[in-house]
Motif scaffolding. Structure first.
Motif, PDB file in Angstrom:
ATOM      1  N   ASN A   2      32.995  41.762  26.382  1.00  0.00           N
ATOM      2  CA  ASN A   2      33.109  40.617  26.557  1.00  0.00           C
ATOM      3  C   ASN A   2      33.705  39.951  25.174  1.00  0.00           C
ATOM      4  O   ASN A   2      34.724  39.267  25.176  1.00  0.00           O
ATOM      5  N   LYS A  60      34.623  40.244  43.072  1.00  0.00           N
ATOM      6  CA  LYS A  60      33.372  40.607  42.381  1.00  0.00           C
ATOM      7  C   LYS A  60      33.376  41.838  41.856  1.00  0.00           C
ATOM      8  O   LYS A  60      33.865  42.661  42.597  1.00  0.00           O
ATOM      9  N   SER A  78      39.653  34.680  33.483  1.00  0.00           N
ATOM     10  CA  SER A  78      39.076  33.245  33.289  1.00  0.00           C
ATOM     11  C   SER A  78      38.911  32.593  34.550  1.00  0.00           C
ATOM     12  O   SER A  78      38.828  31.186  34.593  1.00  0.00           O
ATOM     13  N   GLN A  79      38.886  33.081  35.815  1.00  0.00           N
ATOM     14  CA  GLN A  79      39.129  32.117  36.915  1.00  0.00           C
ATOM     15  C   GLN A  79      37.863  33.057  37.953  1.00  0.00           C
ATOM     16  O   GLN A  79      38.131  34.131  38.094  1.00  0.00           O
ATOM     17  N   LYS A  80      36.978  32.373  38.403  1.00  0.00           N
ATOM     18  CA  LYS A  80      35.924  33.040  39.153  1.00  0.00           C
ATOM     19  C   LYS A  80      36.461  32.924  40.539  1.00  0.00           C
ATOM     20  O   LYS A  80      36.910  31.719  41.342  1.00  0.00           O
ATOM     21  N   ASN A 126      34.091  41.487  37.292  1.00  0.00           N
ATOM     22  CA  ASN A 126      34.179  40.158  37.906  1.00  0.00           C
ATOM     23  C   ASN A 126      35.454  39.373  37.407  1.00  0.00           C
ATOM     24  O   ASN A 126      35.843  39.391  35.965  1.00  0.00           O
ATOM     25  N   CYS A 127      36.188  38.567  38.180  1.00  0.00           N
ATOM     26  CA  CYS A 127      37.438  38.363  37.733  1.00  0.00           C
ATOM     27  C   CYS A 127      37.477  37.215  36.506  1.00  0.00           C
ATOM     28  O   CYS A 127      38.170  37.395  35.674  1.00  0.00           O
ATOM     29  N   GLU A 128      36.317  36.534  36.480  1.00  0.00           N
ATOM     30  CA  GLU A 128      36.193  35.542  35.536  1.00  0.00           C
ATOM     31  C   GLU A 128      36.248  36.145  34.142  1.00  0.00           C
ATOM     32  O   GLU A 128      36.403  35.436  32.989  1.00  0.00           O
ATOM     33  N   ASN A 129      35.641  37.469  33.985  1.00  0.00           N
ATOM     34  CA  ASN A 129      35.693  38.012  32.589  1.00  0.00           C
ATOM     35  C   ASN A 129      36.512  38.518  32.016  1.00  0.00           C
ATOM     36  O   ASN A 129      36.915  38.978  30.789  1.00  0.00           O
TER      37      ASN A 129
END
Length: 307
Positions: free
Chosen positions: A229, A180, A173-175, A167-170
């Motif tokens: 993470n 995905k 830092s942007q969802k 996932n991009c946010e991981n």
């Protein structure tokens, strides 16, 4: 007599000035021949690229050829090369959509790029075959790019996954809904490019900025894809991406162990893991998937547009 001498000197100066300009122009022509792949009168976007300590103008399609040649093995399946052609073009157009004066960099901050002379040096006798193969992939997708909800996307891609994209946010830092995590078990075909590295305890702790001689504890928090993470060592915590950078690791999917002398780290995958896996794309293409199917698999809900 003085007038004749002055006129003679001026004539000589003009002659040498003209020759100097010709030398400069000839040098610039050679640079253009090296950088520009097969420029014709095309109605496409111009890319400004910082390359070899200079900023040059490149036709978008020529730029994409240089990116694909640098980022993906020319021996890959044609539809894998096509998928990267579209992703590379999209990435450049995204940058320009945010800043029309943006200057692309050749490297990890943007996209890797090589000129024709570097291709010749890298490929040797395979140059013509490899170049024509990549040029075919780029030309057959000319002008195509990816959008999500009518906006050009930031089309991240990487070498190979650990079996899943991230996932991009991981990572960034942007969802983003089109970036995905998806299954990429095709990468198993290449052994996920596992690699083991080892450091002395002292070297390991020094790289992390930890002032100690021994490891007291290691605690790892992982994402649903098995990547790190956050990792805590001797009560000092690091984001997985930062830990990877500090230790120059291939990925954030790590297994770590240690004894009294050494730390052993095994990585699975190569790259940040967001977007399209290049090796996954190649394996999909070898199974008969077309480039548009590959792109729509790795980038959720996108459309392929053509300018």
């Amino acid at each position: 007599m003085k007038k004749i001498i002055v006129l003679f000197i001026l004539a000589v100066m003009l002659l040498y000035s003209y020759k100097d300009k010709q030398i400069i122009n000839n040098k610039n022509d050679l640079i253009k021949q090296d950088i520009n792949i097969d420029s014709e009168d095309k109605n496409t976007q111009i890319i400004k690229l910082q390359y070899n300590n200079s900023v040059i103008d490149l036709d978008l399609e020529d730029y994409v050829v240089g990116v694909v040649a640098c980022e993906m093995p020319a021996s890959f399946e044609l539809d894998a090369l096509k998928s990267l052609s579209v992703a590379a073009r999209t990435f450049a157009l995204y940058k320009l959509s945010k800043n029309e004066n943006y200057i692309m960099k050749s490297g990890t901050s943007d996209q890797c790029y090589i000129s024709k002379s570097t291709m010749k040096k890298n490929w040797g006798s395979k140059y013509e075959e490899n170049y024509n193969r990549i040029k075919t992939a780029v030309d057959s997708t000319s002008g195509e790019y990816l959008t999500y909800k009518d906006e050009v996307i930031i089309s991240f891609y990487f070498s190979i996954s650990n079996g899943y994209t991230e996932n991009c946010e991981n990572v960034f830092s942007q969802k983003l809904d089109y970036l995905k995590s998806v299954d990429s078990s095709w990468d198993k075909k290449y052994g996920y490019k596992e690699k083991e590295v080892k450091y002395t305890i002292k070297e390991f702790l020094n790289k992390l900025g930890i002032n100690a001689n021994i490891i007291n504890n290691i605690d790892i928090n992982r994402s649903q894809t098995g990547r790190v993470n956050e990792i805590t060592i001797n009560n000092k915590s690091f984001k997985g991406t930062k830990f990877r950078t500090l230790l120059s690791l291939r990925s954030t999917d790590i297994e770590i162990s240690y004894d009294k002398e050494y730390v052993y780290i095994t990585t699975k995958g190569y790259g940040h893991g967001v977007g399209m896996s290049q090796y996954g794309a190649n394996a999909m293409a070898s199974e008969g998937y077309k480039y548009d199917e590959i792109l729509k698999y790795y980038y959720t809900g996108v459309k392929i547009m053509n300018n």
